[in-house]
Design a protein around this motif. Sequence first.
Motif, short mmCIF file in Angstrom:
data_model
loop_
_atom_site.label_atom_id
_atom_site.label_comp_id
_atom_site.label_asym_id
_atom_site.label_seq_id
_atom_site.Cartn_x
_atom_site.Cartn_y
_atom_site.Cartn_z
N ARG A 108 19.06 27.41 -12.16
CA ARG A 108 18.39 26.37 -12.95
C ARG A 108 19.41 25.37 -13.48
O ARG A 108 19.23 24.16 -13.38
CB ARG A 108 17.61 27.01 -14.10
N LEU A 109 20.50 25.87 -14.04
CA LEU A 109 21.56 24.98 -14.55
C LEU A 109 22.17 24.13 -13.43
O LEU A 109 22.44 22.95 -13.63
CB LEU A 109 22.67 25.80 -15.21
N ALA A 110 22.39 24.76 -12.29
CA ALA A 110 22.98 24.03 -11.16
C ALA A 110 22.12 22.83 -10.79
O ALA A 110 22.63 21.74 -10.53
CB ALA A 110 23.15 24.95 -9.96
N ALA A 111 20.81 23.02 -10.79
CA ALA A 111 19.89 21.94 -10.41
C ALA A 111 19.71 20.91 -11.51
O ALA A 111 19.73 19.71 -11.25
CB ALA A 111 18.53 22.54 -10.02
N THR A 112 19.54 21.38 -12.73
CA THR A 112 19.16 20.46 -13.81
C THR A 112 20.33 19.89 -14.59
O THR A 112 20.30 18.72 -14.98
CB THR A 112 18.19 21.15 -14.79
N ALA A 113 21.34 20.69 -14.86
CA ALA A 113 22.47 20.22 -15.67
C ALA A 113 23.65 19.75 -14.83
O ALA A 113 24.38 18.85 -15.24
CB ALA A 113 22.92 21.34 -16.62
N TYR A 114 23.85 20.36 -13.66
CA TYR A 114 25.02 20.04 -12.85
C TYR A 114 24.68 19.14 -11.67
O TYR A 114 25.58 18.72 -10.95
CB TYR A 114 25.71 21.31 -12.37
N GLY A 115 23.41 18.86 -11.45
CA GLY A 115 22.99 17.93 -10.40
C GLY A 115 23.22 18.43 -8.98
O GLY A 115 23.34 17.62 -8.05
N LEU A 116 23.23 19.72 -8.77
CA LEU A 116 23.45 20.26 -7.43
C LEU A 116 22.12 20.38 -6.68
O LEU A 116 21.07 20.56 -7.29
CB LEU A 116 24.15 21.61 -7.50
N ARG A 117 22.20 20.28 -5.36
CA ARG A 117 21.00 20.38 -4.51
C ARG A 117 20.91 21.71 -3.77
O ARG A 117 19.85 22.08 -3.30
CB ARG A 117 20.98 19.23 -3.50
N PHE A 118 22.03 22.42 -3.64
CA PHE A 118 22.01 23.70 -2.94
C PHE A 118 23.18 24.56 -3.41
O PHE A 118 24.17 24.06 -3.93
CB PHE A 118 22.06 23.53 -1.42
N LEU A 119 23.02 25.87 -3.20
CA LEU A 119 24.08 26.84 -3.46
C LEU A 119 24.24 27.72 -2.24
O LEU A 119 23.27 27.98 -1.52
CB LEU A 119 23.74 27.72 -4.66
N THR A 120 25.44 28.21 -2.03
CA THR A 120 25.71 29.22 -1.02
C THR A 120 26.24 30.45 -1.74
O THR A 120 26.72 30.37 -2.87
CB THR A 120 26.73 28.74 0.03
N ALA A 121 26.15 31.59 -1.08
CA ALA A 121 26.66 32.84 -1.65
C ALA A 121 26.98 33.78 -0.50
O ALA A 121 26.40 33.66 0.58
CB ALA A 121 25.63 33.47 -2.58
N VAL A 122 27.88 34.71 -0.75
CA VAL A 122 28.19 35.75 0.23
C VAL A 122 28.18 37.10 -0.46
O VAL A 122 28.45 37.20 -1.66
CB VAL A 122 29.55 35.52 0.93
N THR A 123 27.85 38.11 0.30
CA THR A 123 27.91 39.48 -0.18
C THR A 123 28.22 40.38 1.01
O THR A 123 27.98 39.99 2.16
CB THR A 123 26.61 39.92 -0.87
N THR A 124 28.77 41.53 0.73
CA THR A 124 29.07 42.45 1.82
C THR A 124 27.79 43.13 2.29
O THR A 124 26.82 43.27 1.54
CB THR A 124 30.10 43.51 1.37
N VAL A 125 27.80 43.55 3.54
CA VAL A 125 26.64 44.19 4.15
C VAL A 125 26.28 45.48 3.41
O VAL A 125 25.10 45.83 3.30
CB VAL A 125 26.91 44.46 5.65
N ASP A 126 27.28 46.16 2.86
CA ASP A 126 27.03 47.43 2.18
C ASP A 126 26.71 47.26 0.69
O ASP A 126 26.85 48.19 -0.10
CB ASP A 126 28.20 48.39 2.37
N ASN A 127 26.25 46.07 0.30
CA ASN A 127 25.88 45.81 -1.09
C ASN A 127 24.42 45.36 -1.17
O ASN A 127 24.12 44.19 -1.42
CB ASN A 127 26.82 44.75 -1.69
N PRO A 128 23.48 46.30 -0.94
CA PRO A 128 22.07 45.92 -0.94
C PRO A 128 21.57 45.40 -2.28
O PRO A 128 20.65 44.58 -2.32
CB PRO A 128 21.34 47.21 -0.54
N ALA A 129 22.18 45.82 -3.38
CA ALA A 129 21.75 45.32 -4.69
C ALA A 129 22.01 43.82 -4.80
O ALA A 129 21.15 43.06 -5.26
CB ALA A 129 22.47 46.07 -5.80
N SER A 130 23.17 43.38 -4.35
CA SER A 130 23.49 41.95 -4.39
C SER A 130 22.59 41.17 -3.42
O SER A 130 22.13 40.07 -3.74
CB SER A 130 24.96 41.72 -4.04
#
Length: 175
Positions: A108-130
């Motif tokens: 929400r902050l990224a879109a409204t306060a920081y003016g961003l249009r998209f985010l990327t993220a990475v996680t390991t395959v063995d981290n189902p919680a993430s």
Amino acid sequence: MLTLEPLRPDHAEALLDFERTNRAFFARSIPDRGDDYFARFADRHAALLAEQAEGVCRFHVIRDAAGVLVGRVNLVDLADGGAELGYRVAESATGRGVAGAAVAEVCRLAATAYGLRFLTAVTTVDNPASQAVLTRNGFELGREFLLGDRPALAYRRDLTDLVGPADPADPADPG
């Protein structure tokens, strides 16, 4: 209730304690930061604050209802309308929705306060919680790759749905 606070100089001691306390826990699912990270923590903290002041990154700490630092959520490499999301939550706070709530708030902050249009993220395959945190927050799976020597997944989240419609009375809006 959780709160997200922009990283400040006075967070250093609590943040270092958080990282030390949870080091082994984090290393089970993501590459370890290494001994140098802890030995040079003060320098690293100052560098993060400088990056934040330049607007290159947005760093946040997560505090629980008692004010205890239980995590961090960061946006790094802000450029071209996007940034990479990273987060980590204390082992003692897992399973309570902390990561999901913090990621939702930073989106929400990224879109409204920081003016961003998209985010990327990475996680390991063995981290189902993430993986679950990301998908529950609207991230879509992109590709698989190696993060160091570990299989990992790349995700992307379009943020345009978090920004309200333009004001139809706004003369600057070409509409």
